[in-house]
Design an enzyme around this catalytic site. Structure first.
Site, PDB file in Angstrom:
ATOM      1  N   ARG A  83      26.091  11.940  10.134  1.00 37.49           N
ATOM      2  CA  ARG A  83      24.674  12.329  10.261  1.00 37.49           C
ATOM      3  C   ARG A  83      24.500  13.224  11.481  1.00 37.49           C
ATOM      4  NH1 ARG A  83      20.605   9.921   7.284  1.00 37.49           N
ATOM      5  NH2 ARG A  83      21.877   8.109   6.837  1.00 37.49           N
ATOM      6  N   ASP A  94      28.702   5.739  11.096  1.00 34.37           N
ATOM      7  CA  ASP A  94      28.395   6.851  12.014  1.00 34.37           C
ATOM      8  C   ASP A  94      28.642   6.533  13.497  1.00 34.37           C
ATOM      9  OD1 ASP A  94      27.580   8.168   9.735  1.00 34.37           O
ATOM     10  OD2 ASP A  94      25.450   7.743  10.038  1.00 34.37           O
TER      11      ASP A  94
HETATM   12  O1  F6P Z   1      24.692   6.891   7.670  1.00 34.15           O
HETATM   13  C1  F6P Z   1      25.834   6.887   6.894  1.00 34.15           C
HETATM   14  C2  F6P Z   1      25.965   8.170   6.108  1.00 34.15           C
HETATM   15  O2  F6P Z   1      27.148   8.098   5.341  1.00 34.15           O
HETATM   16  C3  F6P Z   1      25.933   9.455   6.932  1.00 34.15           C
HETATM   17  O3  F6P Z   1      27.163   9.709   7.559  1.00 34.15           O
HETATM   18  C4  F6P Z   1      25.544  10.461   5.893  1.00 34.15           C
HETATM   19  O4  F6P Z   1      24.883  11.568   6.497  1.00 34.15           O
HETATM   20  C5  F6P Z   1      24.587   9.690   5.017  1.00 34.15           C
HETATM   21  O5  F6P Z   1      24.864   8.315   5.226  1.00 34.15           O
HETATM   22  C6  F6P Z   1      24.702   9.994   3.553  1.00 34.15           C
HETATM   23  O6  F6P Z   1      23.720   9.295   2.898  1.00 34.15           O
HETATM   24  P1  F6P Z   1      23.685   9.100   1.310  1.00 34.15           P
HETATM   25  O7  F6P Z   1      24.719   8.078   0.960  1.00 34.15           O
HETATM   26  O8  F6P Z   1      22.304   8.632   1.040  1.00 34.15           O
HETATM   27  O9  F6P Z   1      24.022  10.423   0.705  1.00 34.15           O
END
Ligand code: F6P
Length: 319
Positions: free
Chosen positions: A171, A127
């Site tokens: 995010r 991010d």
């Molecule tokens: O923080 C990294 C990230 O890939 C964000 O860009 C995204 O919102 C989130 O994690 C997704 O999380 P998960 O893998 O728990 O769905």
């Protein structure tokens, strides 16, 4: 210090393995033993900890993901969970911990330092949303994955003369969308850091069409809502055919770029050096290509600043 440990936590990012490798090998260079904590803070509380050797980090510099695995732990957010983690570290005789992850992981590390256990953070997230560092490990690889995907979408967008709305991760931060938007020549970039104006988006689309453009690419940061809602609004206003692509977790995988391997190697080694110098409660960062370290409290009190001059530049180039 004779024994240190390293863990990866939160969403994985390409280059985490390179950072683990650097931490293990830098420790060995100093004659210090490194332990790997598996499954993030969850594994830390459960004592899922193993001694790492020089060989155990061989052949991983080029691999995406994390050989230590990652997890998001609810229990570790509790006082009892944090106490359990410190006890495990002491049982293994470990004297300092390196946490590779994002701001949530750093808050966890801070809790351990408050309990008297030295920690140092290494920013690992696609991010690029951590304050006090220009870049985080994994951002460059994810950015290149996105740009590659947009280039491919552009081919079919041109053939069919369509408008594509592409949703990218990040995010609450717009860095991935912004950098990818500039690098891939998107018509509009929608990021949380700038107010969104549908009239402006439509005007830019119409201007492109008047100039004879055969396709349009709009990048939406996930923090601004879903790409499909923007697609619906554009179709409603213009009657044009739109298509949506949500790139999703493809952005988190893949072999790290050379830039991410460099960054991870420099940061992983710096984290070991900091702990051995007796520094704790700090995160490693990079500013103007110089490795720096910043107090956790100071870093986490700040908000990540996206470079808005890039946004302005993108607007002037995609007319
Ligand atoms: O923080 C990294 C990230 O890939 C964000 O860009 C995204 O919102 C989130 O994690 C997704 O999380 P998960 O893998 O728990 O769905």
């Amino acid at each position: 210090m004779q024994k240190l440990a390293v863990l990866t936590s939160g969403g994985d990012s390409p280059g985490m393995n390179a950072a683990v490798r650097a931490a293990v090998r830098r420790a060995a260079y100093h004659g210090v033993q490194m332990y790997g904590v598996y499954h993030g803070y969850e594994g830390l509380m459960n004592g899922d900890i193993q001694e790492m050797s020089l060989g155990s980090v061989g052949d991983i510099i080029q691999r995406g993901g994390t050989i230590l695995y990652s997890a998001r732990s609810q229990e570790f957010k509790t006082e009892a969970g944090q106490q359990k983690a410190v006890e495990q570290l002491r049982t293994f005789g470990i004297e300092g911990l390196i946490v590779i992850g994002g701001d949530g992981s750093f808050r966890g590390a801070q809790k351990l330092t408050e309990k008297g256990f030295p920690t140092v953070g290494v920013p690992g997230t696609i991010d690029n949303d951590i304050p006090c560092t220009d870049f985080t490990i994994g951002f460059d690889t994810a950015l290149n994955t996105i740009v590659d995907a947009i280039d491919k979408i552009r081919d079919t967008a041109t053939s069919h003369e369509r408008t594509y709305i592409i949703e990218v991760m990040g995010r609450d931060a717009g860095d991935l969308a912004l950098w990818a938007g500039l690098a891939a020549g998107a018509e509009s970039i929608i990021i949380p850091e700038e107010p969104q104006d549908m009239n402006d988006i439509l005007e830019r689309l119409h201007a492109g069409q008047r100039r004879g453009k055969k396709h349009s690419i709009i990048i939406v940061a996930e923090g601004c809502g879903s790409a499909s809602s923007y697609a619906e609004a554009i179709t409603k206003a213009t009657g044009w055919e739109t298509r949506v692509t949500v790139l999703g977790h493809i952005q988190r995988g893949g072999s790290p770029t050379a830039m991410d391997r460099m960054l991870a190697s420099r940061m992983g080694a710096a984290a070991v050096d900091l702990l051995l110098e007796g520094k704790k409660d700090r995160m490693v960062g990079i500013k103007n290509n110089v490795i720096v370290d910043v107090d956790f409290k100071e870093a986490l009190a700040q908000k990540h600043q996206l470079d808005l001059s890039i946004y302005q530049l993108a607007r002037t180039l995609s007319i």
